[in-house]
Design a protein around this motif. Structure first.
Motif, short mmCIF file in Angstrom:
data_model
loop_
_atom_site.label_atom_id
_atom_site.label_comp_id
_atom_site.label_asym_id
_atom_site.label_seq_id
_atom_site.Cartn_x
_atom_site.Cartn_y
_atom_site.Cartn_z
N THR A 1 27.25 55.85 38.28
CA THR A 1 26.42 54.82 37.68
C THR A 1 25.95 55.31 36.31
OG1 THR A 1 24.38 55.71 38.62
CG2 THR A 1 25.61 54.14 39.98
N ASP A 2 25.27 54.46 35.57
CA ASP A 2 24.78 54.86 34.25
C ASP A 2 23.79 56.01 34.31
OD1 ASP A 2 26.39 52.99 33.05
OD2 ASP A 2 24.80 51.50 32.79
N ASP A 3 23.14 56.18 35.47
CA ASP A 3 22.18 57.28 35.60
C ASP A 3 22.77 58.45 36.40
OD1 ASP A 3 22.14 56.17 38.11
OD2 ASP A 3 20.00 55.66 38.10
N MET B 1 24.57 58.74 39.18
CA MET B 1 24.68 58.78 40.63
C MET B 1 26.11 58.45 41.05
SD MET B 1 22.44 56.82 43.58
CE MET B 1 23.25 55.21 43.37
N PHE C 1 23.70 62.77 42.85
CA PHE C 1 23.94 62.70 41.40
C PHE C 1 24.77 63.91 40.98
CE2 PHE C 1 20.17 60.43 42.51
CZ PHE C 1 20.04 59.37 41.63
N THR D 1 22.60 65.96 30.37
CA THR D 1 23.01 65.29 31.61
C THR D 1 22.17 65.75 32.78
OG1 THR D 1 24.78 66.93 31.95
CG2 THR D 1 25.38 64.89 30.82
N LEU E 1 18.86 63.85 32.61
CA LEU E 1 18.97 62.45 33.06
C LEU E 1 19.11 62.39 34.58
CD1 LEU E 1 19.28 59.42 32.62
CD2 LEU E 1 21.73 59.79 32.29
N ALA E 2 19.95 63.23 35.17
CA ALA E 2 20.14 63.21 36.61
C ALA E 2 18.83 63.49 37.34
CB ALA E 2 21.21 64.22 37.01
N ARG F 1 15.73 62.98 36.23
CA ARG F 1 14.82 61.83 36.08
C ARG F 1 15.26 60.65 36.93
NH1 ARG F 1 12.03 61.23 30.24
NH2 ARG F 1 11.06 63.29 30.24
N ALA F 2 16.58 60.41 36.99
CA ALA F 2 17.09 59.30 37.78
C ALA F 2 16.84 59.54 39.27
CB ALA F 2 18.57 59.10 37.52
N ALA G 1 13.22 58.86 39.98
CA ALA G 1 12.95 57.42 39.99
C ALA G 1 13.46 56.79 41.29
CB ALA G 1 13.63 56.77 38.78
N ARG G 2 14.60 57.24 41.77
CA ARG G 2 15.12 56.67 43.03
C ARG G 2 14.20 57.00 44.20
NH1 ARG G 2 19.91 54.86 45.31
NH2 ARG G 2 20.21 55.45 47.50
#
Length: 379
Positions: A328-330, A332, A340, A363, A366-367, A369-370, A373-374
């Motif tokens: 995915t864009d984040d 995953m 991720f 990267t 971002l992983a 943080r994503a 958030a999940r």
């Protein structure tokens, strides 16, 4: 980076490290000064990632060259920018930064478990081989940062690829990036092993570079060679211009001067200032040496016979890995929700010069943080 983001968000984090100690490849990178990033405009910086530029653009915009420098300073490591724009810690090594980073993670509650090797999804969780035997954890989110397949003795052995492929993750095959070039040398070249070659231009396909490289026992090594790994890997011939600042006509004019009883090598040395390393390359690949115009042409476009890039295990970095469409864009994995991936596991490549470390950091950030958030969205 992922652990830092998750722990900062208040989550309990375990870093499972297959080796007896952490950050071995990072520490190896520091042996040559730890080139963290490169001080250049973001668009130019991002373009270095070729077709992956569009994929990485937002990640690098959020955590690019300036942010990497601020991050290093936040760990007590001052940085400086060299004449080529490369950014280094003032200490010129990785160990002080790694110690400070691990201390900060520990202070944030991150637990580091060494000799824990990930074995893949298992029983609805994640399996590991540990010193105490097989273990299965059931985390709210998993981030894989297992590296590519270069320098396997440091931990990035690519053993994760068949595990993910079996789970339906789309992978591009591993290939060497930033690698030396193999050459089967004649016996006369042995005395030149270790000699630097300077003041030349190298061309492979549509890519040309100027810089230094070294004649080694196994071939050619150095930044100017590494920059051409991709076209060389794809079969482009390598041509060497021994006098990039002189046209062939000027070289031919100098070579046409009477040489009397002087040998050709003496004539080349006196009329052109050809040093021993470049002379050796000419003798290796330029035979037969012909008249002045023909010789001038060879000096401007010497075809280097080679056996291709050195093996993946000797490369600085890896091309191939998890394809963009599998994520995915984040970052995953579509085939494994809640898992991720980051760093060299992803299918991108870049030249040396700070680009590799910056993209790995971006990267990972971002992983992390994503994943946080999940977890938050799941309540």
């Amino acid at each position: 980076m992922a652990a830092e983001e998750l722990s900062r968000a208040g989550h309990k984090v375990i870093v499972a490290e297959a080796k007896p100690s952490a950050a071995r490849k990072f520490l190896m990178a520091g042996k040559s000064g730890l080139n963290l990033t490169r001080a250049e405009p973001l668009e130019r910086f991002t373009a270095r990632y070729a077709e992956a530029s569009d994929w990485l653009r937002q990640m690098l915009a959020a955590f690019g060259p300036n942010e990497v420098q601020d991050w290093a300073r936040s760990l007590g490591q001052e940085v400086f920018t060299g004449s080529t724009g490369r950014v280094f810690p003032a200490a010129m090594k990785a160990s002080p930064l790694v110690r400070a980073w691990l201390a900060r993670l520990a202070a944030q509650g991150v637990s580091l478990r060494t000799r824990w090797r990930w074995t893949g999804p298992e029983g609805g969780g994640q399996g590991f081989d540990t010193p105490e035997g097989a273990r299965t954890l059931h985390p709210a989110a998993t981030i894989l940062a297992l590296g590519g397949a270069s320098w396997p003795r440091l931990g990035s052995d690519g053993g994760w690829a068949p595990i993910l492929a079996a789970q339906g993750v789309d992978l591009a095959p591993f290939r060497p990036a930033n690698a030396g070039l193999g050459v089967a040398w004649s016996a006369h070249m042995h005395r030149h092993f270790g000699s630097p070659v300077k003041g030349t231009r190298l061309t492979a396909g549509d890519t040309a570079t100027r810089g230094e490289f070294v004649i080694s026992e196994r071939g050619l090594e150095g930044g100017a060679i590494y920059a051409l790994t991709r076209p060389l890997r794809e079969g482009a011939p390598l041509r060497l211009d021994l006098f990039p600042d002189l046209p062939a006509s000027a070289l031919a004019g100098r070579l046409a001067r009477p040489r009397g009883k002087a040998s050709l090598t003496t004539h080349l040395r006196k009329t052109l200032g050809l040093d021993p390393a470049r002379m050796a390359l000419l003798m290796e690949f330029g035979q037969p040496l012909t008249d002045a115009p023909g010789l001038a042409h060879r000096l401007k476009s010497l075809t280097i016979r080679h056996t291709g890039p050195r093996p993946l295990a000797e490369a600085i970095s890896t091309a191939g890995g998890i394809r963009r469409g599998a994520l995915t864009d984040d970052l995953m994995l579509r085939a494994l929700p809640g898992t991720f991936a980051a760093g060299e596991m992803l299918d991108w490549e870049a030249p040396t010069g700070g680009y590799l470390l910056t993209a790995c950091l971006a990267t990972g950030r971002l992983a992390g943080r994503a994943a946080a958030a999940r977890i938050a969205a799941a309540g």
